[in-house]
Design a protein around this motif. Structure first.
Motif, PDB file in Angstrom:
ATOM      1  N   GLY A 182      10.788  -0.730   3.659  1.00  0.00           N
ATOM      2  CA  GLY A 182      10.639  -1.980   2.913  1.00  0.00           C
ATOM      3  C   GLY A 182       9.444  -1.938   1.986  1.00  0.00           C
ATOM      4  O   GLY A 182       9.488  -2.450   0.858  1.00  0.00           O
ATOM      5  N   ASN A 191      12.666   1.111  14.016  1.00  0.00           N
ATOM      6  CA  ASN A 191      12.344  -0.188  13.433  1.00  0.00           C
ATOM      7  C   ASN A 191      11.121  -0.098  12.519  1.00  0.00           C
ATOM      8  O   ASN A 191      11.085  -0.715  11.448  1.00  0.00           O
ATOM      9  N   CYS A 235      21.637 -11.970   4.260  1.00  0.00           N
ATOM     10  CA  CYS A 235      21.466 -11.374   5.589  1.00  0.00           C
ATOM     11  C   CYS A 235      21.462 -12.450   6.672  1.00  0.00           C
ATOM     12  O   CYS A 235      21.963 -12.228   7.779  1.00  0.00           O
ATOM     13  N   LEU A 254      21.333  -3.443  13.290  1.00  0.00           N
ATOM     14  CA  LEU A 254      21.172  -3.108  11.875  1.00  0.00           C
ATOM     15  C   LEU A 254      20.455  -4.232  11.127  1.00  0.00           C
ATOM     16  O   LEU A 254      19.511  -3.992  10.359  1.00  0.00           O
ATOM     17  N   LEU A 255      20.869  -5.470  11.364  1.00  0.00           N
ATOM     18  CA  LEU A 255      20.264  -6.605  10.671  1.00  0.00           C
ATOM     19  C   LEU A 255      18.821  -6.843  11.131  1.00  0.00           C
ATOM     20  O   LEU A 255      17.980  -7.275  10.332  1.00  0.00           O
ATOM     21  N   ASN A 281      16.765  -4.471  11.938  1.00  0.00           N
ATOM     22  CA  ASN A 281      15.989  -3.464  11.218  1.00  0.00           C
ATOM     23  C   ASN A 281      15.883  -3.792   9.728  1.00  0.00           C
ATOM     24  O   ASN A 281      14.826  -3.603   9.114  1.00  0.00           O
ATOM     25  N   ILE A 282      16.958  -4.302   9.146  1.00  0.00           N
ATOM     26  CA  ILE A 282      16.896  -4.751   7.744  1.00  0.00           C
ATOM     27  C   ILE A 282      15.892  -5.893   7.605  1.00  0.00           C
ATOM     28  O   ILE A 282      15.143  -5.973   6.625  1.00  0.00           O
ATOM     29  N   SER A 291      17.966 -11.829   1.254  1.00  0.00           N
ATOM     30  CA  SER A 291      17.553 -12.302   2.574  1.00  0.00           C
ATOM     31  C   SER A 291      18.459 -13.427   3.067  1.00  0.00           C
ATOM     32  O   SER A 291      18.846 -13.456   4.240  1.00  0.00           O
ATOM     33  N   ALA A 324      12.134   1.402   9.275  1.00  0.00           N
ATOM     34  CA  ALA A 324      12.797   0.402   8.439  1.00  0.00           C
ATOM     35  C   ALA A 324      11.771  -0.485   7.746  1.00  0.00           C
ATOM     36  O   ALA A 324      11.881  -0.775   6.549  1.00  0.00           O
ATOM     37  N   HIS A 377      13.186  -6.313   9.265  1.00  0.00           N
ATOM     38  CA  HIS A 377      11.834  -5.748   9.231  1.00  0.00           C
ATOM     39  C   HIS A 377      11.525  -5.198   7.842  1.00  0.00           C
ATOM     40  O   HIS A 377      10.398  -5.367   7.328  1.00  0.00           O
ATOM     41  N   ALA A 378      12.509  -4.547   7.228  1.00  0.00           N
ATOM     42  CA  ALA A 378      12.311  -4.030   5.869  1.00  0.00           C
ATOM     43  C   ALA A 378      12.034  -5.172   4.890  1.00  0.00           C
ATOM     44  O   ALA A 378      11.111  -5.100   4.071  1.00  0.00           O
ATOM     45  N   LEU A 379      12.814  -6.239   4.986  1.00  0.00           N
ATOM     46  CA  LEU A 379      12.611  -7.384   4.101  1.00  0.00           C
ATOM     47  C   LEU A 379      11.259  -8.041   4.342  1.00  0.00           C
ATOM     48  O   LEU A 379      10.578  -8.467   3.399  1.00  0.00           O
TER      49      LEU A 379
END
Length: 396
Positions: free
Chosen positions: A146, A139, A177, A14-15, A17-18, A174, A142, A20-22
């Motif tokens: 972003g 991914n 995270c 999950l992190l 993928n997050i 960020s 995600a 990649h969004a960030l």
């Protein structure tokens, strides 16, 4: 969406993928807030400020080489921790900039921090995956969500607060995270270079040099189209529907919707990559880019908006292929380094697109920009045709 077996726990995936969004969100906030920043800094037009962001994309590419090397030799987990913290700090520094050159320096630092993700985070994500195409597709979704967040969140902050908050708040997220990744990701991971080489990574008769050249040129042309689009989409949309909507928040929401719809193409492509030959799929997606861009060049109003969804769906749909080629043809023990070398040239070269947007639009208009993007897709088609024909397989 999380249906495949993985060596990583849910929180780690999950992190990642997050992250990649960030990564994509941070790099695109500037493009959405550029008009507001231009006004505060006393410049005449947003086109004059765009060249100051080139450093972000140049170092986003150049930094991929040391990031990839450290990912393989030092370890992907510590590099991802560094990614989250450095990205957050750099974004906050952008928010405290008070001049164009301070902004340029802070954005360059942001590019350095953002350069860590692709050569480290994606190879880490696909380790042990039985369905790498799907993992890459999720991914990619995600990452592009972003982009959507950059449009809508920046539009919100610009309207109700100011452009600085659009950088500072995501920066704090960020860092949070980074703390979560440090606490939740498994610590007992060997660096990839110390692991035993696996049978994956067959090159089908291609030398590593030729393969790297093909992947790099294809990624460079694709990245140029990507950078042209995402860094100009807000102003492009504004110019083509200015007789319908002008409110920054509404335009931001409309662009976010474009990105959300287009992003789901990556799930479809990811699923197809696990079932069909890579080369044929790649060629089909790039051909769709060409057709949609040519049509959009002479359109406006709601017709343009529909075509913007179409060409962004095709541009986003092409993104998983660069990572899929790495998984298909390169062994895990050196994927971060190969990815880093490929990205350094591709993103470094394609940073030229960010610099060119302002001068092209100022002198020739958005129609010429869209036509240039369509011409660039032809280069991608030619290069992709040099890839070997492969049968579909779970391992790509």
């Amino acid at each position: 969406m999380d249906t495949q077996i993985s060596k990583h726990n849910f929180a780690t995936r999950l992190l990642l993928n997050i992250g990649h969004a960030l990564d994509h969100m941070m790099l695109l906030i500037f493009a959405t807030a550029v008009v507001s920043i231009t006004s505060e800094f006393g410049l005449q037009s947003w086109e004059d400020l765009m060249p100051y962001s080139v450093g972000a994309f140049f170092f986003f590419g150049l930094g991929s080489i040391p990031s990839g090397r450290l990912g393989d030799l030092w370890g992907r987990r510590p590099m991802m921790i560094l990614f989250f913290f450095s990205l957050g700090v750099a974004s906050i520094l952008v928010g405290f900039s008070n001049s164009p050159w301070q902004l340029a320096f802070a954005l360059a630092l942001l590019g350095c921090a953002a350069s860590i993700y692709h050569p480290v985070g994606i190879p880490m994500l696909v380790e042990g995956e039985t369905r790498p195409g799907w993992a890459i597709g999720v991914n990619g979704l995600a990452g592009n969500l972003g982009l959507a967040a950059a449009a809508v969140v920046t539009g919100f902050f610009v309207k109700f607060f100011d452009w600085r908050a659009a950088f500072i708040v995501p920066g704090i997220i960020s860092i949070a995270c980074g703390i979560a990744f440090t606490l939740l990701s498994p610590k007992n991971q060997l660096s990839p270079a110390k692991k035993k080489s696996t049978a994956s990574g067959s090159r089908h008769g291609l030398s590593m040099t030729k393969l790297l050249i093909i992947m790099t040129i294809a990624a460079t042309s694709a990245s140029m189209v990507f950078n042209f689009s995402v860094n100009s989409n807000y102003e492009l949309l504004s110019s083509r529907i200015n007789n319908i909507f002008q409110d920054p928040a509404v335009l931001g929401a409309m662009l976010a919707l474009v990105y959300v719809i287009a992003s789901f193409t990556q799930l479809l492509v990811g699923k197809l990559l696990d079932r069909f030959p890579l080369k044929r799929l790649y060629q089909s997606i790039v051909a769709l880019q060409f057709v949609a861009l040519i049509a959009a060049a002479t359109s406006d109003g709601w017709v343009f908006y529909i075509l913007q969804v179409a060409f962004m769906a095709a541009i986003f749909g092409a993104i998983p292929f660069t990572d899929a080629m790495i998984v298909r043809f390169v062994d895990d023990s050196m994927r971060s380094r190969v990815t880093g070398m490929r990205l350094a040239v591709a993103f470094g070269g394609s940073s030229l697109a960010v610099w060119l947007i302002g001068p092209i639009v100022k002198t020739a208009g958005f129609t010429s920009l869209l036509t240039l993007m369509a011409a660039t897709t032809i280069m991608t088609l030619i290069v992709v045709s040099q890839l070997p024909n492969t049968s579909h397989a779970r391992s790509l």
